[in-house]
Design a protein around this motif. Structure first.
Motif, PDB file in Angstrom:
ATOM      1  N   GLU A 130      -0.676   6.018   6.706  1.00 15.04           N
ATOM      2  CA  GLU A 130      -0.815   7.242   5.910  1.00 15.04           C
ATOM      3  C   GLU A 130      -0.148   8.445   6.575  1.00 15.04           C
ATOM      4  O   GLU A 130       0.247   9.392   5.901  1.00 15.04           O
ATOM      5  CB  GLU A 130      -2.301   7.518   5.632  1.00 15.04           C
ATOM      6  N   ALA A 131      -0.018   8.405   7.888  1.00 16.09           N
ATOM      7  CA  ALA A 131       0.677   9.499   8.597  1.00 16.09           C
ATOM      8  C   ALA A 131       2.188   9.290   8.591  1.00 16.09           C
ATOM      9  O   ALA A 131       2.937  10.192   8.973  1.00 16.09           O
ATOM     10  CB  ALA A 131       0.175   9.592  10.036  1.00 16.09           C
ATOM     11  N   GLY A 132       2.632   8.108   8.183  1.00 16.44           N
ATOM     12  CA  GLY A 132       4.067   7.850   8.098  1.00 16.44           C
ATOM     13  C   GLY A 132       4.661   7.202   9.327  1.00 16.44           C
ATOM     14  O   GLY A 132       5.883   7.103   9.446  1.00 16.44           O
ATOM     15  N   LEU A 133       3.817   6.747  10.249  1.00 17.25           N
ATOM     16  CA  LEU A 133       4.342   6.144  11.475  1.00 17.25           C
ATOM     17  C   LEU A 133       4.753   4.688  11.293  1.00 17.25           C
ATOM     18  O   LEU A 133       5.680   4.222  11.956  1.00 17.25           O
ATOM     19  CB  LEU A 133       3.301   6.252  12.595  1.00 17.25           C
ATOM     20  N   ILE A 134       4.029   3.982  10.436  1.00 18.98           N
ATOM     21  CA  ILE A 134       4.380   2.569  10.214  1.00 18.98           C
ATOM     22  C   ILE A 134       4.495   2.282   8.722  1.00 18.98           C
ATOM     23  O   ILE A 134       3.929   3.004   7.890  1.00 18.98           O
ATOM     24  CB  ILE A 134       3.338   1.595  10.833  1.00 18.98           C
ATOM     25  N   PRO A 156       0.833  -1.208   0.000  1.00 16.54           N
ATOM     26  CA  PRO A 156       0.000   0.000   0.000  1.00 16.54           C
ATOM     27  C   PRO A 156       0.866   1.256   0.000  1.00 16.54           C
ATOM     28  O   PRO A 156       2.043   1.196   0.324  1.00 16.54           O
ATOM     29  CB  PRO A 156      -0.810  -0.137   1.288  1.00 16.54           C
ATOM     30  N   PRO A 157       0.304   2.405  -0.395  1.00 15.32           N
ATOM     31  CA  PRO A 157       1.103   3.627  -0.474  1.00 15.32           C
ATOM     32  C   PRO A 157       1.550   4.143   0.897  1.00 15.32           C
ATOM     33  O   PRO A 157       0.827   4.021   1.885  1.00 15.32           O
ATOM     34  CB  PRO A 157       0.164   4.630  -1.144  1.00 15.32           C
ATOM     35  N   HIS A 158       2.739   4.704   0.919  1.00 13.05           N
ATOM     36  CA  HIS A 158       3.311   5.291   2.137  1.00 13.05           C
ATOM     37  C   HIS A 158       3.837   6.680   1.811  1.00 13.05           C
ATOM     38  O   HIS A 158       4.387   6.883   0.736  1.00 13.05           O
ATOM     39  CB  HIS A 158       4.493   4.456   2.630  1.00 13.05           C
ATOM     40  N   PRO A 159       3.717   7.628   2.717  1.00 13.97           N
ATOM     41  CA  PRO A 159       4.332   8.936   2.471  1.00 13.97           C
ATOM     42  C   PRO A 159       5.857   8.830   2.562  1.00 13.97           C
ATOM     43  O   PRO A 159       6.387   8.035   3.340  1.00 13.97           O
ATOM     44  CB  PRO A 159       3.781   9.813   3.609  1.00 13.97           C
ATOM     45  N   ASP A 160       6.508   9.615   1.745  1.00 12.19           N
ATOM     46  CA  ASP A 160       7.968   9.741   1.853  1.00 12.19           C
ATOM     47  C   ASP A 160       8.295  10.476   3.165  1.00 12.19           C
ATOM     48  O   ASP A 160       7.445  11.173   3.715  1.00 12.19           O
ATOM     49  CB  ASP A 160       8.475  10.540   0.648  1.00 12.19           C
ATOM     50  N   VAL A 161       9.508  10.312   3.615  1.00 11.37           N
ATOM     51  CA  VAL A 161       9.893  10.961   4.879  1.00 11.37           C
ATOM     52  C   VAL A 161       9.682  12.478   4.811  1.00 11.37           C
ATOM     53  O   VAL A 161       9.293  13.112   5.807  1.00 11.37           O
ATOM     54  CB  VAL A 161      11.349  10.612   5.261  1.00 11.37           C
ATOM     55  N   ILE A 200       6.131  13.549   5.825  1.00 13.11           N
ATOM     56  CA  ILE A 200       5.626  13.321   7.186  1.00 13.11           C
ATOM     57  C   ILE A 200       5.487  14.674   7.890  1.00 13.11           C
ATOM     58  O   ILE A 200       6.450  15.427   7.984  1.00 13.11           O
ATOM     59  CB  ILE A 200       6.576  12.402   7.987  1.00 13.11           C
ATOM     60  N   ASP A 201       4.290  14.991   8.353  1.00 10.92           N
ATOM     61  CA  ASP A 201       4.092  16.288   9.007  1.00 10.92           C
ATOM     62  C   ASP A 201       3.488  16.133  10.399  1.00 10.92           C
ATOM     63  O   ASP A 201       2.786  15.148  10.692  1.00 10.92           O
ATOM     64  CB  ASP A 201       3.239  17.222   8.138  1.00 10.92           C
ATOM     65  N   LEU A 202       3.797  17.122  11.233  1.00  9.37           N
ATOM     66  CA  LEU A 202       3.422  17.063  12.646  1.00  9.37           C
ATOM     67  C   LEU A 202       1.918  16.906  12.838  1.00  9.37           C
ATOM     68  O   LEU A 202       1.472  16.121  13.679  1.00  9.37           O
ATOM     69  CB  LEU A 202       3.929  18.333  13.351  1.00  9.37           C
ATOM     70  N   GLN A 203       1.124  17.647  12.057  1.00 12.44           N
ATOM     71  CA  GLN A 203      -0.323  17.592  12.251  1.00 12.44           C
ATOM     72  C   GLN A 203      -0.862  16.168  12.037  1.00 12.44           C
ATOM     73  O   GLN A 203      -1.625  15.650  12.855  1.00 12.44           O
ATOM     74  CB  GLN A 203      -1.019  18.579  11.298  1.00 12.44           C
ATOM     75  N   SER A 204      -0.452  15.533  10.939  1.00  8.70           N
ATOM     76  CA  SER A 204      -0.937  14.177  10.651  1.00  8.70           C
ATOM     77  C   SER A 204      -0.463  13.180  11.704  1.00  8.70           C
ATOM     78  O   SER A 204      -1.214  12.274  12.098  1.00  8.70           O
ATOM     79  CB  SER A 204      -0.456  13.731   9.270  1.00  8.70           C
ATOM     80  N   VAL A 205       0.766  13.344  12.149  1.00 12.72           N
ATOM     81  CA  VAL A 205       1.300  12.426  13.158  1.00 12.72           C
ATOM     82  C   VAL A 205       0.559  12.603  14.482  1.00 12.72           C
ATOM     83  O   VAL A 205       0.176  11.626  15.130  1.00 12.72           O
ATOM     84  CB  VAL A 205       2.819  12.630  13.331  1.00 12.72           C
ATOM     85  N   LEU A 206       0.298  13.849  14.873  1.00 11.90           N
ATOM     86  CA  LEU A 206      -0.439  14.075  16.127  1.00 11.90           C
ATOM     87  C   LEU A 206      -1.863  13.532  16.026  1.00 11.90           C
ATOM     88  O   LEU A 206      -2.372  12.929  16.974  1.00 11.90           O
ATOM     89  CB  LEU A 206      -0.461  15.567  16.475  1.00 11.90           C
ATOM     90  N   GLU A 207      -2.505  13.730  14.871  1.00 15.33           N
ATOM     91  CA  GLU A 207      -3.860  13.193  14.692  1.00 15.33           C
ATOM     92  C   GLU A 207      -3.856  11.668  14.774  1.00 15.33           C
ATOM     93  O   GLU A 207      -4.838  11.057  15.211  1.00 15.33           O
ATOM     94  CB  GLU A 207      -4.436  13.650  13.340  1.00 15.33           C
ATOM     95  N   ALA A 208      -2.755  11.068  14.341  1.00 11.56           N
ATOM     96  CA  ALA A 208      -2.658   9.601  14.412  1.00 11.56           C
ATOM     97  C   ALA A 208      -2.468   9.133  15.852  1.00 11.56           C
ATOM     98  O   ALA A 208      -3.167   8.234  16.320  1.00 11.56           O
ATOM     99  CB  ALA A 208      -1.520   9.106  13.531  1.00 11.56           C
ATOM    100  N   VAL A 209      -1.538   9.757  16.552  1.00  6.80           N
ATOM    101  CA  VAL A 209      -1.170   9.224  17.869  1.00  6.80           C
ATOM    102  C   VAL A 209      -2.059   9.727  19.006  1.00  6.80           C
ATOM    103  O   VAL A 209      -1.934   9.250  20.134  1.00  6.80           O
ATOM    104  CB  VAL A 209       0.315   9.495  18.213  1.00  6.80           C
ATOM    105  N   VAL A 210      -2.948  10.674  18.715  1.00  2.00           N
ATOM    106  CA  VAL A 210      -3.856  11.123  19.781  1.00  2.00           C
ATOM    107  C   VAL A 210      -4.850  10.002  20.130  1.00  2.00           C
ATOM    108  O   VAL A 210      -5.391   9.983  21.243  1.00  2.00           O
ATOM    109  CB  VAL A 210      -4.611  12.419  19.371  1.00  2.00           C
ATOM    110  N   ASP A 211      -5.038   9.067  19.225  1.00  2.00           N
ATOM    111  CA  ASP A 211      -5.936   7.940  19.510  1.00  2.00           C
ATOM    112  C   ASP A 211      -5.182   6.885  20.333  1.00  2.00           C
ATOM    113  O   ASP A 211      -4.123   6.410  19.908  1.00  2.00           O
ATOM    114  CB  ASP A 211      -6.432   7.329  18.201  1.00  2.00           C
TER     115      ASP A 211
END
Lengths: 99, 99
Positions: free
Chosen positions: B64-68, B5-10, B13-24
């Motif tokens: 999609e947020a680039g964490l995994i 599946p598609p992954h974002p390039d390094v 990777i942006d702070l907003q998407s990462v925070l939205e991912a890990v807030v859960d």
């Protein structure tokens, strides 16, 4: 009656509440502006793209999560970044967010 | 047709998407389990308090947020923590979250 609103103790600052606070871009902007300024800022002196009442809500969320300390000087409500408390409760998080 | 599946390039990777991912909390648990294990983990091998379909959604948000990074080995979908990419894109954030 004290005019200082309630704040969590450093031991009560938890990752979930802090992440819920900073996931909002406006709230993160408040934190970033405080960090960049290096001094406390009046509620009305932030550069924010929201109404005063919405901003007040955001300040409250940040205060209740332990990110900022609010106090009065005369009629002005000032905001201080709780950097030392945050660095103690959640090492590295504030730098990662403001960096 | 690639099964990766598609992954974002390094660089994406942006702070907003990462925070939205890990807030859960469930998504943060996936990240924490990967970090603690020190090796890639199959989707079905995580200890999660949600249904398989809900877990699949959480894996997608993290990817999609680039964490995994997700990839297949036979019919198994494996998950890898993108620690090096995250440390480069958002220094200190992963440690602050998993610490």
């Amino acid at each position: 009656m004290s005019r200082t609103p309630p704040h969590p103790d450093v031991s009560q600052i938890d990752l979930q509440s802090v992440l819920e606070a900073v996931v909002d871009p406006v709230r993160r902007s408040i934190v970033t502006q405080l960090d960049a300024a290096g001094h406390d800022i009046k509620c009305g002196d932030f550069d924010l793209p929201v109404s005063k009442s919405t901003a007040t809500h955001h300040f409250t969320v940040l205060r209740e999560a332990g990110l900022i300390r609010q106090y009065y000087v005369g009629v002005a409500r000032l905001n201080a970044l709780r950097r030392a408390d945050l660095d103690r409760a959640l090492p590295g998080l504030l730098d990662a967010i403001t960096g």
